[in-house]
Design an enzyme around this catalytic site. Structure first.
Site, PDB file in Angstrom:
ATOM      1  N   HIS A  70       0.851  -1.190   0.000  1.00 51.76           N
ATOM      2  CA  HIS A  70       0.000   0.000   0.000  1.00 51.76           C
ATOM      3  C   HIS A  70       0.886   1.239   0.000  1.00 51.76           C
ATOM      4  O   HIS A  70       2.026   1.208   0.469  1.00 51.76           O
ATOM      5  CB  HIS A  70      -0.889  -0.013   1.245  1.00 51.76           C
ATOM      6  CG  HIS A  70      -2.048   0.936   1.181  1.00 51.76           C
ATOM      7  ND1 HIS A  70      -1.918   2.285   1.448  1.00 51.76           N
ATOM      8  CD2 HIS A  70      -3.358   0.729   0.896  1.00 51.76           C
ATOM      9  CE1 HIS A  70      -3.102   2.868   1.328  1.00 51.76           C
ATOM     10  NE2 HIS A  70      -3.987   1.955   0.987  1.00 51.76           N
ATOM     11  N   TYR A  71       0.371   2.333  -0.524  1.00 50.26           N
ATOM     12  CA  TYR A  71       1.184   3.552  -0.566  1.00 50.26           C
ATOM     13  C   TYR A  71       1.385   4.168   0.814  1.00 50.26           C
ATOM     14  O   TYR A  71       2.331   4.929   1.039  1.00 50.26           O
ATOM     15  CB  TYR A  71       0.584   4.588  -1.517  1.00 50.26           C
ATOM     16  CG  TYR A  71      -0.755   5.154  -1.079  1.00 50.26           C
ATOM     17  CD1 TYR A  71      -0.826   6.243  -0.209  1.00 50.26           C
ATOM     18  CD2 TYR A  71      -1.950   4.602  -1.535  1.00 50.26           C
ATOM     19  CE1 TYR A  71      -2.052   6.762   0.190  1.00 50.26           C
ATOM     20  CE2 TYR A  71      -3.175   5.106  -1.142  1.00 50.26           C
ATOM     21  CZ  TYR A  71      -3.221   6.183  -0.279  1.00 50.26           C
ATOM     22  OH  TYR A  71      -4.436   6.692   0.124  1.00 50.26           O
ATOM     23  N   ARG A  72       0.506   3.852   1.757  1.00 50.24           N
ATOM     24  CA  ARG A  72       0.659   4.396   3.104  1.00 50.24           C
ATOM     25  C   ARG A  72       1.772   3.672   3.857  1.00 50.24           C
ATOM     26  O   ARG A  72       2.067   2.505   3.599  1.00 50.24           O
ATOM     27  CB  ARG A  72      -0.651   4.288   3.875  1.00 50.24           C
ATOM     28  CG  ARG A  72      -1.705   5.254   3.391  1.00 50.24           C
ATOM     29  CD  ARG A  72      -2.997   5.105   4.153  1.00 50.24           C
ATOM     30  NE  ARG A  72      -3.986   6.082   3.698  1.00 50.24           N
ATOM     31  CZ  ARG A  72      -5.282   5.996   3.919  1.00 50.24           C
ATOM     32  NH1 ARG A  72      -5.764   4.957   4.603  1.00 50.24           N
ATOM     33  NH2 ARG A  72      -6.107   6.920   3.471  1.00 50.24           N
TER      34      ARG A  72
END
Length: 215
Positions: free
Chosen positions: A126-128
């Site tokens: 995930h980008y987070r």
């Protein structure tokens, strides 16, 4: 509901994305309660003598003391193979891509090397990101007693050991800096949100960071 975190730590020959090499990567997956899933993976990646000779004095001493330099010289694993080994482990516990955040300490540095050298791994995450260092810095400012009371780190500068220490550190902050489960009541949450909407200071504990902690 599954809500895994992917913990990754990298060791490099330095921090310069333009010239330094990724020489070790480890990964552990935890569930939402920070329980480790599986044995994890730790891969030492080969680097040539020129890359190792270009390391600064501090980095050379650190990786010599940990034994990593000798392991790098002996390794026959390249970046592509290491990436697939890490992905094989992660896919065992995280079935869907782009669902599990990357976690660790000062994890943006590690991610930068992952983006450069292991794009398939980066794309699966995930980008987070969950950076334990951010919580550390907030505790230093808001809760210095917690900051000064954190467990001592081993500082082995080996990837898998560093991940275990990062997980332990987040467990410590969860038990000390965060509200105990199940958290505040709905009415308490609404009161804080309303106070902030009105521009008021929401009620909460204070613990000055301007002086050493007491009590």
């Amino acid at each position: 509901m599954r809500d895994e975190l992917v913990w990754i730590d990298c060791e490099m020959t330095g921090l310069d994305l333009g010239s330094d090499k990724l020489i070790e990567i480890a990964a552990l997956v935890t569930d939402a309660e920070l329980n480790v899933l599986g044995d994890g993976v730790d891969v030492v990646i080969h680097a040539d003598d020129a890359a190792l000779a270009a390391m600064g004095e501090v980095v050379t001493e650190m990786h010599s003391r940990s034994g990593l330099i000798d392991e790098v010289k002996a390794s026959t694993v390249d970046l592509a193979t290491a990436e697939e080994m890490v992905l094989d482990y992660i896919r065992t516990h995280v079935k869907a891509p782009k669902t599990a955040p990357l976690a660790g300490n000062s994890i943006a540095t590690d991610r930068a090397f992952i983006v450069r050298d292991m794009p398939a791994l980066d794309s699966y995450l995930h980008y987070r990101m969950i950076d334990v260092s951010s919580i550390k810095e907030l505790c230093r400012r808001w809760y210095p007693r917690i900051y000064f009371g954190q467990p001592v780190k081993g500082l082995t500068h080996r990837a898998l050991a560093d991940i275990h220490e990062s997980i332990r550190e987040l467990q410590f902050y969860r038990r000390t800096a965060f509200v105990a489960p199940p958290g505040p009541s709905t009415s308490e949450i609404e009161a804080v949100a309303a106070a902030l909407d009105e521009g008021k200071d929401a009620p909460g504990p204070s613990d000055s960071a301007s002086a050493p902690p007491t009590g």
